[in-house]
Motif scaffolding. Structure first.
Motif, PDB file in Angstrom:
ATOM      1  N   MET A  53      73.793  33.553  45.584  1.00  0.00           N
ATOM      2  CA  MET A  53      72.877  32.564  46.106  1.00  0.00           C
ATOM      3  C   MET A  53      73.133  32.381  47.596  1.00  0.00           C
ATOM      4  SD  MET A  53      72.156  28.663  44.914  1.00  0.00           S
ATOM      5  CE  MET A  53      73.520  27.835  45.691  1.00  0.00           C
ATOM      6  N   LYS A  54      72.064  32.334  48.372  1.00  0.00           N
ATOM      7  CA  LYS A  54      72.155  32.159  49.819  1.00  0.00           C
ATOM      8  C   LYS A  54      71.608  30.795  50.212  1.00  0.00           C
ATOM      9  CE  LYS A  54      71.487  37.069  50.780  1.00  0.00           C
ATOM     10  NZ  LYS A  54      70.601  38.066  51.380  1.00  0.00           N
ATOM     11  N   LYS A  55      72.111  30.306  51.337  1.00  0.00           N
ATOM     12  CA  LYS A  55      71.562  29.089  51.940  1.00  0.00           C
ATOM     13  C   LYS A  55      70.459  29.525  52.894  1.00  0.00           C
ATOM     14  CE  LYS A  55      74.009  25.614  53.246  1.00  0.00           C
ATOM     15  NZ  LYS A  55      75.007  24.760  53.931  1.00  0.00           N
ATOM     16  N   VAL A  56      69.226  29.143  52.576  1.00  0.00           N
ATOM     17  CA  VAL A  56      68.052  29.515  53.358  1.00  0.00           C
ATOM     18  C   VAL A  56      67.570  28.274  54.113  1.00  0.00           C
ATOM     19  CG1 VAL A  56      65.693  30.418  53.280  1.00  0.00           C
ATOM     20  CG2 VAL A  56      67.418  31.280  51.667  1.00  0.00           C
ATOM     21  N   LEU A  57      67.544  28.363  55.421  1.00  0.00           N
ATOM     22  CA  LEU A  57      67.065  27.279  56.269  1.00  0.00           C
ATOM     23  C   LEU A  57      65.764  27.713  56.917  1.00  0.00           C
ATOM     24  CD1 LEU A  57      67.547  24.497  57.603  1.00  0.00           C
ATOM     25  CD2 LEU A  57      68.718  25.741  59.447  1.00  0.00           C
ATOM     26  N   ILE A  58      64.722  26.963  56.663  1.00  0.00           N
ATOM     27  CA  ILE A  58      63.409  27.261  57.210  1.00  0.00           C
ATOM     28  C   ILE A  58      63.078  26.185  58.241  1.00  0.00           C
ATOM     29  CG2 ILE A  58      60.952  27.536  56.701  1.00  0.00           C
ATOM     30  CD1 ILE A  58      61.847  28.325  53.821  1.00  0.00           C
ATOM     31  N   ILE A  59      62.838  26.615  59.468  1.00  0.00           N
ATOM     32  CA  ILE A  59      62.503  25.689  60.545  1.00  0.00           C
ATOM     33  C   ILE A  59      61.047  25.901  60.922  1.00  0.00           C
ATOM     34  CG2 ILE A  59      63.002  24.962  62.899  1.00  0.00           C
ATOM     35  CD1 ILE A  59      65.901  25.864  62.399  1.00  0.00           C
ATOM     36  N   SER A  60      60.223  24.937  60.523  1.00  0.00           N
ATOM     37  CA  SER A  60      58.794  24.977  60.815  1.00  0.00           C
ATOM     38  C   SER A  60      58.549  24.129  62.051  1.00  0.00           C
ATOM     39  CB  SER A  60      58.001  24.414  59.628  1.00  0.00           C
ATOM     40  OG  SER A  60      56.632  24.319  59.959  1.00  0.00           O
ATOM     41  N   SER A  61      58.115  24.767  63.115  1.00  0.00           N
ATOM     42  CA  SER A  61      57.908  24.021  64.349  1.00  0.00           C
ATOM     43  C   SER A  61      56.464  23.594  64.557  1.00  0.00           C
ATOM     44  CB  SER A  61      58.400  24.837  65.547  1.00  0.00           C
ATOM     45  OG  SER A  61      57.581  25.959  65.767  1.00  0.00           O
ATOM     46  N   SER A  62      55.613  23.846  63.593  1.00  0.00           N
ATOM     47  CA  SER A  62      54.215  23.458  63.728  1.00  0.00           C
ATOM     48  C   SER A  62      54.086  21.945  63.822  1.00  0.00           C
ATOM     49  CB  SER A  62      53.404  23.949  62.527  1.00  0.00           C
ATOM     50  OG  SER A  62      52.069  23.474  62.630  1.00  0.00           O
ATOM     51  N   PRO A  63      53.336  21.453  64.791  1.00  0.00           N
ATOM     52  CA  PRO A  63      53.096  20.017  64.841  1.00  0.00           C
ATOM     53  C   PRO A  63      52.106  19.558  63.771  1.00  0.00           C
ATOM     54  CG  PRO A  63      51.975  21.103  66.659  1.00  0.00           C
ATOM     55  CD  PRO A  63      52.780  22.155  65.949  1.00  0.00           C
ATOM     56  N   ARG A  64      51.403  20.517  63.145  1.00  0.00           N
ATOM     57  CA  ARG A  64      50.421  20.184  62.110  1.00  0.00           C
ATOM     58  C   ARG A  64      51.031  20.362  60.734  1.00  0.00           C
ATOM     59  NH1 ARG A  64      44.895  23.415  63.091  1.00  0.00           N
ATOM     60  NH2 ARG A  64      46.278  25.163  62.691  1.00  0.00           N
ATOM     61  N   LYS A  65      51.247  19.267  60.012  1.00  0.00           N
ATOM     62  CA  LYS A  65      51.696  19.382  58.630  1.00  0.00           C
ATOM     63  C   LYS A  65      50.589  20.077  57.846  1.00  0.00           C
ATOM     64  CE  LYS A  65      53.850  16.911  54.922  1.00  0.00           C
ATOM     65  NZ  LYS A  65      54.519  15.692  54.528  1.00  0.00           N
ATOM     66  N   GLY A  66      50.963  21.126  57.127  1.00  0.00           N
ATOM     67  CA  GLY A  66      49.961  21.898  56.412  1.00  0.00           C
ATOM     68  C   GLY A  66      49.203  22.860  57.302  1.00  0.00           C
ATOM     69  N   GLY A  67      49.679  23.034  58.542  1.00  0.00           N
ATOM     70  CA  GLY A  67      49.089  24.023  59.440  1.00  0.00           C
ATOM     71  C   GLY A  67      49.440  25.427  58.955  1.00  0.00           C
ATOM     72  N   ASN A  68      48.909  26.421  59.607  1.00  0.00           N
ATOM     73  CA  ASN A  68      49.063  27.798  59.124  1.00  0.00           C
ATOM     74  C   ASN A  68      50.511  28.270  59.067  1.00  0.00           C
ATOM     75  OD1 ASN A  68      46.297  28.362  58.576  1.00  0.00           O
ATOM     76  ND2 ASN A  68      45.954  28.330  60.771  1.00  0.00           N
ATOM     77  N   SER A  69      51.290  28.037  60.105  1.00  0.00           N
ATOM     78  CA  SER A  69      52.699  28.470  60.041  1.00  0.00           C
ATOM     79  C   SER A  69      53.470  27.619  59.041  1.00  0.00           C
ATOM     80  CB  SER A  69      53.357  28.450  61.428  1.00  0.00           C
ATOM     81  OG  SER A  69      53.315  27.189  62.005  1.00  0.00           O
ATOM     82  N   ASP A  70      53.132  26.340  58.926  1.00  0.00           N
ATOM     83  CA  ASP A  70      53.783  25.466  57.954  1.00  0.00           C
ATOM     84  C   ASP A  70      53.509  25.933  56.519  1.00  0.00           C
ATOM     85  OD1 ASP A  70      55.450  23.108  57.719  1.00  0.00           O
ATOM     86  OD2 ASP A  70      53.704  22.059  56.919  1.00  0.00           O
ATOM     87  N   LEU A  71      52.282  26.355  56.256  1.00  0.00           N
ATOM     88  CA  LEU A  71      51.933  26.870  54.921  1.00  0.00           C
ATOM     89  C   LEU A  71      52.698  28.152  54.599  1.00  0.00           C
ATOM     90  CD1 LEU A  71      48.070  26.259  54.902  1.00  0.00           C
ATOM     91  CD2 LEU A  71      49.815  25.023  53.573  1.00  0.00           C
ATOM     92  N   LEU A  72      52.863  29.022  55.590  1.00  0.00           N
ATOM     93  CA  LEU A  72      53.635  30.246  55.360  1.00  0.00           C
ATOM     94  C   LEU A  72      55.100  29.914  55.075  1.00  0.00           C
ATOM     95  CD1 LEU A  72      52.076  32.662  58.004  1.00  0.00           C
ATOM     96  CD2 LEU A  72      51.673  32.609  55.527  1.00  0.00           C
ATOM     97  N   CYS A  73      55.609  28.889  55.731  1.00  0.00           N
ATOM     98  CA  CYS A  73      56.979  28.437  55.439  1.00  0.00           C
ATOM     99  C   CYS A  73      57.096  27.979  53.984  1.00  0.00           C
ATOM    100  CB  CYS A  73      57.379  27.286  56.362  1.00  0.00           C
ATOM    101  SG  CYS A  73      57.668  27.759  58.057  1.00  0.00           S
ATOM    102  N   ASP A  74      56.093  27.248  53.508  1.00  0.00           N
ATOM    103  CA  ASP A  74      56.106  26.777  52.123  1.00  0.00           C
ATOM    104  C   ASP A  74      56.114  27.943  51.138  1.00  0.00           C
ATOM    105  OD1 ASP A  74      56.099  24.139  52.992  1.00  0.00           O
ATOM    106  OD2 ASP A  74      53.931  23.880  52.702  1.00  0.00           O
ATOM    107  N   GLU A  75      55.332  28.975  51.436  1.00  0.00           N
ATOM    108  CA  GLU A  75      55.294  30.140  50.553  1.00  0.00           C
ATOM    109  C   GLU A  75      56.627  30.896  50.577  1.00  0.00           C
ATOM    110  OE1 GLU A  75      52.787  31.364  48.198  1.00  0.00           O
ATOM    111  OE2 GLU A  75      52.707  29.193  48.524  1.00  0.00           O
ATOM    112  N   PHE A  76      57.211  31.035  51.754  1.00  0.00           N
ATOM    113  CA  PHE A  76      58.523  31.669  51.866  1.00  0.00           C
ATOM    114  C   PHE A  76      59.540  30.869  51.051  1.00  0.00           C
ATOM    115  CE2 PHE A  76      62.555  32.954  53.501  1.00  0.00           C
ATOM    116  CZ  PHE A  76      62.391  34.228  54.006  1.00  0.00           C
TER     117      PHE A  76
END
Length: 181
Positions: free
Chosen positions: A1-24
């Motif tokens: 098991m690994k510790k995965v840290l996802i840093i989403s810098s999008s200012p829009r919650k649910g924005g495109n990069s934020d959604l990709l973070c959720d899928e990852f």
């Protein structure tokens, strides 16, 4: 098991990069990894003032969230840096955090073997237009942290309106990338 840290810098919650973070995150969690997603828009991270008090203290003197975030980065096995692209560069939120990590420069050797993923989203569909952004991310990862590993880049290009990334192949790719951690 690994510790995965996802840093989403999008200012829009649910924005495109934020959604990709959720899928990852979904893919990594389903594989059994410990996943933490941080939205920088919900944190207070000031810009580096260049005072270099951190050289003596091994932490930044500013009283905000940056010290805790950098500590989380130092303890992660996998780091995902996600940014929308504004004017051919990463957004200000992610750049501020990267700059503030200078407070732990002496600890960057702890990133040996740390795996990095980059998520880049933009309205422009031409991936070549993301090269400056990617080089900025790689400069931090590759040139500052010897022996870190770039695992991949996910391009959410051609997505402007919030949520458009769901219709692109990268949406499934983000999930699969998370599973591959």
């Amino acid at each position: 098991m690994k510790k995965v840290l996802i840093i989403s810098s999008s200012p829009r919650k649910g924005g495109n990069s934020d959604l990709l973070c959720d899928e990852f995150a979904r893919g990594a969690a389903e594989t059994g990894h410990e996943v933490e997603k941080i939205r920088l828009a919900e944190k207070k991270v000031g810009y580096c003032t260049g005072c270099y008090a951190c050289r003596k203290l091994n932490k930044c003197v500013q009283n905000d969230d940056a010290n805790d975030l950098v500590e989380k980065m130092l303890s992660a096995d996998v780091i995902v840096l996600a940014t929308p692209v504004y004017f051919y560069s990463m957004d200000a939120q992610l750049k501020a955090l990267i700059d503030r990590s200078v407070s732990r420069w002496s600890d960057f050797g702890r990133f040996k073997g740390t795996e990095f993923w980059h998520i880049i989203t933009a309205a422009d569909a031409d991936r070549k237009m993301m090269s400056a952004t990617l080089e900025g991310l790689r400069g931090f990862m590759r040139d500052c942290m010897d022996e870190s590993i770039e695992r991949g880049v996910l391009y959410g290009t051609g997505a402007y309106e919030k949520g458009e990334v769901r219709a692109l192949p990268v949406f499934k790719e983000a999930y699969e990338a998370g599973k591959s951690c």
